[in-house]
Design a protein around this motif. Structure first.
Motif, PDB file in Angstrom:
ATOM      1  N   GLY A 178       0.826  -1.196   0.000  1.00  0.00           N
ATOM      2  CA  GLY A 178       0.000   0.000   0.000  1.00  0.00           C
ATOM      3  C   GLY A 178       0.858   1.243   0.000  1.00  0.00           C
ATOM      4  O   GLY A 178       2.089   1.177   0.089  1.00  0.00           O
ATOM      5  N   SER A 195       0.104   4.131   5.262  1.00  0.00           N
ATOM      6  CA  SER A 195      -1.112   3.308   5.200  1.00  0.00           C
ATOM      7  C   SER A 195      -1.165   2.279   6.326  1.00  0.00           C
ATOM      8  O   SER A 195      -2.085   1.463   6.359  1.00  0.00           O
ATOM      9  N   LYS A 199       1.420   0.017   7.301  1.00  0.00           N
ATOM     10  CA  LYS A 199       2.204  -1.218   7.157  1.00  0.00           C
ATOM     11  C   LYS A 199       3.183  -1.393   8.320  1.00  0.00           C
ATOM     12  O   LYS A 199       3.200  -2.445   8.976  1.00  0.00           O
ATOM     13  N   GLN A 217       7.179  -1.894  -0.447  1.00  0.00           N
ATOM     14  CA  GLN A 217       6.748  -0.947  -1.472  1.00  0.00           C
ATOM     15  C   GLN A 217       7.002  -1.508  -2.874  1.00  0.00           C
ATOM     16  O   GLN A 217       6.708  -0.844  -3.857  1.00  0.00           O
ATOM     17  N   ARG A 254      -3.651  -5.202   0.830  1.00  0.00           N
ATOM     18  CA  ARG A 254      -3.438  -3.829   0.368  1.00  0.00           C
ATOM     19  C   ARG A 254      -4.129  -2.905   1.363  1.00  0.00           C
ATOM     20  O   ARG A 254      -5.330  -2.998   1.605  1.00  0.00           O
ATOM     21  N   LEU A 255      -3.353  -2.008   1.951  1.00  0.00           N
ATOM     22  CA  LEU A 255      -3.828  -1.169   3.048  1.00  0.00           C
ATOM     23  C   LEU A 255      -3.998   0.271   2.600  1.00  0.00           C
ATOM     24  O   LEU A 255      -3.290   0.752   1.709  1.00  0.00           O
ATOM     25  N   GLU A 256      -4.932   0.951   3.244  1.00  0.00           N
ATOM     26  CA  GLU A 256      -5.080   2.393   3.059  1.00  0.00           C
ATOM     27  C   GLU A 256      -5.707   2.970   4.313  1.00  0.00           C
ATOM     28  O   GLU A 256      -6.595   2.349   4.924  1.00  0.00           O
ATOM     29  N   ARG A 304      -0.761  -3.037  -5.681  1.00  0.00           N
ATOM     30  CA  ARG A 304      -0.470  -2.015  -4.678  1.00  0.00           C
ATOM     31  C   ARG A 304      -1.437  -0.833  -4.772  1.00  0.00           C
ATOM     32  O   ARG A 304      -1.464   0.020  -3.892  1.00  0.00           O
ATOM     33  N   TYR A 305      -2.209  -0.764  -5.849  1.00  0.00           N
ATOM     34  CA  TYR A 305      -3.100   0.366  -6.093  1.00  0.00           C
ATOM     35  C   TYR A 305      -4.551  -0.080  -6.045  1.00  0.00           C
ATOM     36  O   TYR A 305      -4.884  -1.216  -6.389  1.00  0.00           O
ATOM     37  N   TRP A 306      -5.429   0.868  -5.674  1.00  0.00           N
ATOM     38  CA  TRP A 306      -6.866   0.567  -5.658  1.00  0.00           C
ATOM     39  C   TRP A 306      -7.423   0.481  -7.074  1.00  0.00           C
ATOM     40  O   TRP A 306      -8.315  -0.290  -7.350  1.00  0.00           O
TER      41      TRP A 306
END
Length: 434
Positions: free
Chosen positions: A29, A33, A35, A357, A384-386, A413-415
Motif C-alpha cells: 500500500g 497506510s 504497514k 513498497q 493492500r492497506l489504506e 499495490r493500487y486501488w
C-alpha cells in the motif's frame, strides 16, 4: 498462527481489522497506510512474554495472570526502547507514571483516565521465584522507563470499561483472544477521543501466537547496526554450525562468494557488538560492512533468520517480521534472497509478515510459490492497506488473485488501474513478451 487482528488507536491506526491472515503475509500500500505500524504492533504483542500479574484494586477479584515485555528480544534488544529509537523518541521514558512497589512490582497511575476507571491505578506484580532459585522475576527501577504494556490471554472477567466500543461492534470476546494494552502516549492515536479507553492503544489477536522469545523484527536499523553481544554469543553457542549455515545461504544469494567462509567477531575500532567477516583462503578477512549495503542487509537478515529457524518447533512457534526486504537489493539478488527465505522457513512453524513498497517482491514470491513451493500456495496472503482519518481499509488477495492480477499487468499495490512509468507484466516463459 495468528488469524485475526483487531486494532484500536495504535500509532496512526484509529481502528482496523486484519482477517483471514495466512502463514506468509505481504503488507502493501501507499506511504502512511499502516504497514509499519502493524509490524510494530505484532512485534510488541509478540514479545510480551514476561510473566506478571495484573492487579486492579477497584475491581472485585481483580487479579489476572498477564505478561509484559521481555527484557530482550531474539536479537538482544529491549522491545519498546527499540521502537522508540526508530521514531526519534527517548528510549527511556522520563517521567513515566510508574513506581516500584515494596514487593518489587510496578504501580502505574494513568492520570488521563478518570479516577473510577479500572486502569487509573493498576499494578504489575512479579511472580514469586521458584524455591531455591535466584529471584530474576522482580521488576527494577530500570523497568520503570521501558515498560508500558501488558497482555491478557483468553481470560474471563475483563471489566467492560476497558473494552473499546469498536471491539464490541466487532464482537470481540476476551475468552478467545489475546489482548494487549499500551499506554505510552507516543504510540497512541490521540485525535477524536470519545471514551476513556481511547487514551490507550489496544489490540487483540485471535489464533495461536508465537513464543515471545522467538519473534524477530528485521528492519533498516537492524541492517545498519552491529549484532548485539547477547545475540551473537547465543547464536554461536546454541545454533550448531551457525557460521557455516550463514555462509551457505549467503552464497546462494551471491554466487560470486563461492568458497568464502563467514565468521562473526568483534566489531572494528572498539565498537560495541559483533559483526560479520568474509574470509577467502589465503586472504585476510573483510568486515561485512566493507561490502555493499545489499550484502550487509542480506548477511544480517539471513544470519538472524537462521538463528530463529533453528529454535522453533510445534510447541515454540516463531514469527518473522521484515520491513522492506527490497532494501538496497538489485532485483536479481532480491529474487534469490526471497527464495532463500522461503527455503529456510518452509518446514518451520514460523509466521511471516513482510511490508513492502516493491512490486518485484510481490511478483517474485508469487512466482516461487507457483513454480517451486506449490504446496504453500494456500498460505500466501497479500493485504493492500489504506488509511483515511485513521480508519484502516483492507483488500485481501490470495495466491490465485495475485497471479491473475500480475498476469493481466495490473498492480495490486493500487486501488485502481494506473499507468506507471515502467509497465510490468508477470508472464509464463511461453507467453509473448510485452
Amino acid at each position: 498462527m495468528i488469524k485475526r487482528i483487531v486494532m484500536h488507536r495504535f500509532r496512526g491506526l484509529r481502528e482496523g481489522i486484519l482477517e483471514d491472515i495466512g502463514r506468509v503475509n505481504l503488507l502493501i500500500g501507499p506511504n502512511n497506510s499502516g504497514k509499519t505500524a502493524i509490524l510494530e504492533m505484532l512485534y510488541l504483542g509478540g514479545t510480551s512474554g514476561r510473566a506478571c500479574e495484573l492487579v486492579l484494586e477497584s475491581v472485585p477479584d481483580g487479579t489476572f495472570p498477564a505478561t509484559t515485555s521481555l527484557r530482550f528480544d531474539l536479537l538482544g534488544l529491549e522491545p519498546l526502547p527499540r521502537l522508540c529509537r526508530r521514531h526519534g523518541i527517548r528510549d527511556r521514558w522520563e517521567g513515566a507514571p510508574a513506581t516500584l512497589t515494596e514487593e518489587k512490582g510496578v504501580a502505574v497511575t494513568l492520570s488521563d483516565l478518570p479516577k473510577e476507571h479500572p486502569f487509573h491505578n493498576l499494578r504489575l506484580g512479579a511472580p514469586l521465584p521458584e524455591p531455591g532459585w535466584k529471584d530474576n522475576t522482580a521488576f527494577s527501577k530500570k523497568d520503570l522507563g521501558m515498560l508500558a504494556l501488558f497482555s491478557l490471554d483468553r481470560q474471563k472477567g475483563i471489566p467492560s470499561e476497558v473494552v473499546p466500543t469498536w471491539f464490541i461492534e466487532q464482537k470481540v470476546t476476551s475468552e478467545i483472544s489475546r489482548w494487549h494494552y499500551l499506554w505510552r502516549p507516543d504510540f497512541v492515536y490521540t485525535w477524536e477521543r470519545q471514551e476513556p479507553i481511547d487514551h490507550m492503544a489496544v489490540w487483540i489477536e485471535e489464533g495461536p501466537v508465537p513464543d515471545a522469545s522467538r519473534v524477530l523484527l528485521f528492519d533498516f536499523h537492524t541492517a545498519c547496526a552491529h549484532f548485539t553481544d547477547r545475540f551473537a554469543r547465543w547464536a554461536y553457542t546454541k545454533i550448531p554450525d551457525w557460521h557455516e549455515k550463514t555462509a551457505e545461504s549467503l552464497i546462494r544469494v551471491f554466487p560470486n562468494l563461492a568458497g568464502a567462509r563467514v565468521e562473526v567477531s568483534d566489531a572494528p575500532d572498539g565498537q560495541k557488538g559483533k559483526t560479520g567477516y568474509i574470509r577467502f583462503t589465503g586472504r585476510t578477512p573483510l568486515a561485512i560492512d566493507q561490502f555493499g549495503d545489499g550484502m550487509r542487509h542480506t548477511f544480517k537478515a539471513l544470519a538472524s533468520l537462521i538463528g530463529l529457524a533453528a529454535v522453533v518447533d510445534e510447541h515454540h512457534p516463531g514469527m518473522f517480521l521484515w520491513e522492506d526486504p527490497e532494501l538496497f537489493m538489485h532485483p536479481e539478488s532480491l529474487g534469490r534472497l526471497l527464495e532463500e527465505m522461503v527455503r529456510l522457513v518452509q518446514d518451520k512453524p514460523i509466521q511471516i509478515f513482510l511490508s513492502t513498497q516493491s512490486l518485484e517482491v510481490v511478483a517474485l514470491l508469487t512466482h516461487y510459490f507457483r513454480e517451486q513451493y506449490a504446496g504453500m500456495q494456500e498460505t500466501l496472503r497479500a493485504f493492500r492497506l489504506e488509511l483515511e482519518a485513521g480508519r484502516l481499509s483492507v483488500a485481501r488477495f490470495y495466491f490465485k488473485n495475485l497471479l491473475t492480477w500480475l498476469e493481466q499487468g495490473m498492480d495490486p499495490r493500487y486501488w485502481g488501474v494506473v499507468d506507471l512509468p515502467v509497465s510490468c507484466r508477470y508472464r509464463d516463459a511461453e507467453k509473448t513478451t510485452i
